[in-house]
Design a protein around this motif. Structure first.
Motif, PDB file in Angstrom:
ATOM      1  N   VAL A  15      -7.818   6.232   3.527  1.00 17.04           N
ATOM      2  CA  VAL A  15      -7.190   5.030   4.097  1.00 17.04           C
ATOM      3  C   VAL A  15      -7.551   4.904   5.571  1.00 17.04           C
ATOM      4  O   VAL A  15      -7.599   5.893   6.298  1.00 17.04           O
ATOM      5  N   TYR A  72       1.131   6.207   2.969  1.00 18.53           N
ATOM      6  CA  TYR A  72       0.220   5.834   1.887  1.00 18.53           C
ATOM      7  C   TYR A  72       0.064   6.939   0.828  1.00 18.53           C
ATOM      8  O   TYR A  72      -0.612   6.752  -0.170  1.00 18.53           O
ATOM      9  N   TYR A 121       0.797  -1.223   0.000  1.00 13.98           N
ATOM     10  CA  TYR A 121       0.000   0.000   0.000  1.00 13.98           C
ATOM     11  C   TYR A 121       0.836   1.283   0.000  1.00 13.98           C
ATOM     12  O   TYR A 121       0.280   2.370   0.012  1.00 13.98           O
ATOM     13  N   TYR A 132      -9.267   2.350   0.929  1.00 15.01           N
ATOM     14  CA  TYR A 132      -8.480   1.181   1.339  1.00 15.01           C
ATOM     15  C   TYR A 132      -8.624   0.954   2.840  1.00 15.01           C
ATOM     16  O   TYR A 132      -8.472   1.891   3.627  1.00 15.01           O
ATOM     17  N   ASP A 133      -8.935  -0.278   3.239  1.00 24.12           N
ATOM     18  CA  ASP A 133      -8.848  -0.651   4.653  1.00 24.12           C
ATOM     19  C   ASP A 133      -7.658  -1.594   4.785  1.00 24.12           C
ATOM     20  O   ASP A 133      -7.558  -2.597   4.091  1.00 24.12           O
ATOM     21  N   ILE A 134      -6.737  -1.236   5.673  1.00 21.47           N
ATOM     22  CA  ILE A 134      -5.418  -1.870   5.722  1.00 21.47           C
ATOM     23  C   ILE A 134      -5.215  -2.594   7.048  1.00 21.47           C
ATOM     24  O   ILE A 134      -5.437  -2.016   8.117  1.00 21.47           O
ATOM     25  N   GLY A 141      -6.604  10.165   6.813  1.00 25.58           N
ATOM     26  CA  GLY A 141      -6.259   8.814   7.251  1.00 25.58           C
ATOM     27  C   GLY A 141      -6.466   8.726   8.750  1.00 25.58           C
ATOM     28  O   GLY A 141      -6.948   9.687   9.368  1.00 25.58           O
ATOM     29  N   THR A 177      -0.184   7.304   8.317  1.00 25.60           N
ATOM     30  CA  THR A 177      -0.907   7.828   7.160  1.00 25.60           C
ATOM     31  C   THR A 177       0.024   8.330   6.055  1.00 25.60           C
ATOM     32  O   THR A 177      -0.218   8.096   4.870  1.00 25.60           O
ATOM     33  N   PHE A 212     -14.610   5.002   2.028  1.00 26.75           N
ATOM     34  CA  PHE A 212     -13.150   4.869   2.081  1.00 26.75           C
ATOM     35  C   PHE A 212     -12.653   4.193   0.805  1.00 26.75           C
ATOM     36  O   PHE A 212     -13.437   3.626   0.027  1.00 26.75           O
ATOM     37  N   TYR A 259      -1.669  -1.351   9.239  1.00 22.75           N
ATOM     38  CA  TYR A 259      -1.563   0.106   9.034  1.00 22.75           C
ATOM     39  C   TYR A 259      -0.368   0.644   9.813  1.00 22.75           C
ATOM     40  O   TYR A 259      -0.202   0.342  10.995  1.00 22.75           O
ATOM     41  N   ALA A 295      -6.547  11.817  -3.647  1.00 21.24           N
ATOM     42  CA  ALA A 295      -7.446  11.158  -2.688  1.00 21.24           C
ATOM     43  C   ALA A 295      -8.860  11.715  -2.781  1.00 21.24           C
ATOM     44  O   ALA A 295      -9.846  10.971  -2.751  1.00 21.24           O
TER      45      ALA A 295
END
Length: 222
Positions: free
Chosen positions: A167, A198, A4, A187-189, A139, A195, A185, A192, A14
């Protein structure tokens, strides 16, 4: 983690991608109130709003750090003095609640009030009763900004609350979902990190930029 890295160019990238997943027509027709929960989130929110007439605002928040660890956030306070505690860390470090509430009051008096006068010329955060609110940030490492913003806004009895963030950590997404009407959203990471990782380019917002965004919005909506 590397999968990511730099998945977003900058806040403009974004914002464009979030506009594709946000119900923009609904946002316009229902006059959603767009509320940023950080300075970087304000630029993102402004780019999402574009030329729409929706109200744009920032909710000022300040972190409260552990007494012996300036890197460790144990609570957060909003400009309406709502506080969200990280009970697990507070108990783990044996921190007294008197310390937390004392720090919250100090941060509010010394930092948040100065932001309100500097950026909003003393104007308080507007009431959100019966309004539709979209909370925005670039983020979220821990979810504390969103949780503090949610506690602040929900106390005002809004009609509905949504979140938009490019994110998010997966566990934070699952936590926030229980409090809001929907989350938009990209991307769910799982793992993580932070911020800034990304984004290829994530600039620090200067005072002049923040003042310009807020004054322009006030002027546009008069």
């Amino acid at each position: 983690m590397q999968k990511y890295k730099h998945i977003l160019q900058d806040r403009e990238d974004a914002a464009q991608k979030l506009r594709d997943v946000l119900p923009m027509q609904k946002l316009k027709e229902e006059a959603w109130n767009i509320v940023a929960v950080s300075k970087g989130g304000l630029e993102l929110a402004s780019l999402i709003k574009g030329k729409l007439k929706n109200n744009l605002e920032i909710l000022f928040l300040e972190a409260i750090m552990a007494p012996n660890n300036p890197e460790c956030e144990v609570a957060r306070v909003s400009e309406t003095e709502e506080i969200v505690l990280n009970e697990e860390l507070i108990n783990a470090f044996g921190i007294q609640y008197d310390y937390i509430y004392g720090e919250a009051h100090r941060k509010h008096e010394e930092d948040i009030l100065s932001y309100i006068y500097k950026y909003r010329k003393g104007r308080p955060f507007p009431p959100m009763k019966n309004k539709i609110v979209l909370l925005v940030d670039e983020g979220s490492e821990t979810g504390s900004k969103f949780m503090t913003a949610l506690k602040t806004v929900l106390a005002q009895k809004p009609k509905a609350v949504y979140i938009a963030s490019p994110v998010l950590p997966r566990d934070v997404l699952e936590l926030l979902e229980t409090f809001v009407d929907d989350i938009f959203f990209l991307y769910d990471i799982d793992d993580y990190v932070e911020t800034s990782l990304y984004y290829k380019n994530l600039t620090i917002m200067e005072d002049e930029e923040i003042e310009e965004i807020l004054s322009k919005d006030l002027k546009d909506n008069r």
